[in-house]
Structure formats: structure tokens, C-alpha cells
Design a protein around this motif. Sequence first.
Motif, PDB file in Angstrom:
ATOM      1  N   UNK A   3       0.790  -1.098   0.297  1.00 12.71           N
ATOM      2  CA  UNK A   3      -0.088   0.003   0.058  1.00 12.71           C
ATOM      3  C   UNK A   3       0.924   1.310  -0.074  1.00 12.71           C
ATOM      4  N   UNK A   4       2.018   1.187   0.747  1.00 13.31           N
ATOM      5  CA  UNK A   4       2.784   2.457   0.735  1.00 13.31           C
ATOM      6  C   UNK A   4       3.319   2.869  -0.768  1.00 13.31           C
ATOM      7  N   UNK A   6       1.994   1.883  -3.381  1.00 12.90           N
ATOM      8  CA  UNK A   6       0.909   2.196  -4.152  1.00 12.90           C
ATOM      9  C   UNK A   6       0.422   3.676  -4.004  1.00 12.90           C
ATOM     10  N   UNK A   7       0.589   4.031  -2.699  1.00 15.99           N
ATOM     11  CA  UNK A   7       0.416   5.479  -2.482  1.00 15.99           C
ATOM     12  C   UNK A   7       1.406   6.334  -3.208  1.00 15.99           C
ATOM     13  N   UNK A   8       2.687   5.924  -3.049  1.00 16.69           N
ATOM     14  CA  UNK A   8       3.723   6.939  -3.698  1.00 16.69           C
ATOM     15  C   UNK A   8       3.428   6.972  -5.041  1.00 16.69           C
ATOM     16  N   UNK A   9       3.264   5.785  -5.628  1.00 15.65           N
ATOM     17  CA  UNK A   9       2.820   5.772  -7.283  1.00 15.65           C
ATOM     18  C   UNK A   9       1.743   6.575  -7.619  1.00 15.65           C
ATOM     19  N   UNK A  10       0.681   6.700  -6.730  1.00 12.45           N
ATOM     20  CA  UNK A  10      -0.509   7.699  -7.180  1.00 12.45           C
ATOM     21  C   UNK A  10      -0.009   9.207  -6.847  1.00 12.45           C
ATOM     22  N   UNK A  11       0.730   9.209  -5.889  1.00  9.68           N
ATOM     23  CA  UNK A  11       1.169  10.763  -5.554  1.00  9.68           C
ATOM     24  C   UNK A  11       1.900  11.277  -6.754  1.00  9.68           C
ATOM     25  N   UNK A  36      -7.209   6.214  -6.829  1.00  6.10           N
ATOM     26  CA  UNK A  36      -7.679   6.877  -5.411  1.00  6.10           C
ATOM     27  C   UNK A  36      -8.625   6.086  -4.700  1.00  6.10           C
ATOM     28  N   UNK A  37      -9.601   5.574  -5.650  1.00  9.94           N
ATOM     29  CA  UNK A  37     -10.684   4.736  -5.030  1.00  9.94           C
ATOM     30  C   UNK A  37     -10.070   3.522  -4.591  1.00  9.94           C
ATOM     31  N   UNK A  38      -9.010   2.857  -5.293  1.00  8.69           N
ATOM     32  CA  UNK A  38      -8.399   1.722  -4.865  1.00  8.69           C
ATOM     33  C   UNK A  38      -7.702   1.848  -3.619  1.00  8.69           C
ATOM     34  N   UNK A  39      -7.075   3.046  -3.343  1.00 10.50           N
ATOM     35  CA  UNK A  39      -6.410   3.296  -2.274  1.00 10.50           C
ATOM     36  C   UNK A  39      -7.076   3.304  -0.858  1.00 10.50           C
ATOM     37  N   UNK A  40      -8.643   3.531  -1.068  1.00 12.65           N
ATOM     38  CA  UNK A  40      -9.265   3.650  -0.017  1.00 12.65           C
ATOM     39  C   UNK A  40      -9.376   2.326   0.897  1.00 12.65           C
ATOM     40  N   UNK A  41      -9.098   1.249   0.328  1.00 18.57           N
ATOM     41  CA  UNK A  41      -9.240   0.078   1.034  1.00 18.57           C
ATOM     42  C   UNK A  41      -8.018   0.019   2.151  1.00 18.57           C
TER      43      UNK A  41
END
Length: 133
Positions: A3-4, A6-11, A36-41
Motif C-alpha cells: 500500500x505504501x 501504491x500511495x507513492x505511485x499515485x502521488x 484513488x478509490x483503490x487506495x481507500x481500501x
Amino acid sequence: MSPANQLSNVINAFKQWRATRKNATHKTPEALQQQVVELLSHYSRGTISNALGLSGTQVKRWQAGASDAPAFVELPVCNGLMILETFYALSYVYQMALNYHCRARYRLALWAKSFAPPAHDVFNLAVAHITGD
């Protein structure tokens, strides 16, 4: 992917999109919204909106738009016969309601007439009143 990561890739994807977009009012691309919606999990809405510089309301709207409902619902083909059958069914219902209404008014008129004196009595009473008899 963690998840970390994934978050940095989206940022990074948001930074690149913001740097290359031509107008500040352009809508966020669907692919970014979906990420963004996928990160909500994995993260709260507040964490994601702070990390990406988005409003929580915007993230909530994207989450609501990404529901499990299909974007397209296929309806059965309606041919002329189905339309005609529906028209006749509706006209029959309308006709029955109209007949009931007319019968009810007729019954009401008969009921009211049973309390009224016959027309010739009303005429005779009016003449007697005028002449003083």
C-alpha cells in the motif's frame, strides 16, 4: 505491491498530471480517480486527500461513482406489438375507471333526486308563492 508503494505511485502520477495539464480546471482523469478509490481500501479518505492535495468531498464523490452498479443496463427490445399491448391495457384501465366514475355520478344523481320534490310540485310552489295563494 505494498500500500505504501501504491500511495507513492499515485502521488507521483498526480504530480505528473498536474505538471502537464493545460488548464487548471481540467477534470481529473478516470484512471487517476480509480487509483484513488483503490487506495481507500488501505487508507482513510483524509489521509489520501491530504497526501494528494484533494478535497475529502471530491474523493467521496469518486468513491460513490465507482460503485458496483454497471454503467450500462441493457433493456429488452421493445417491438411494436409490445407497445400496442401496453396501449390497449392502459386504455382498458382508463375506460374501466371512467365507467366507474360515470356510474357513481349517475347513482349520486338518482340518490339526490330521491330527496327532491317532483318538478311540477316545485313549479306549483313557485306560482303559489308569487301569486300569494
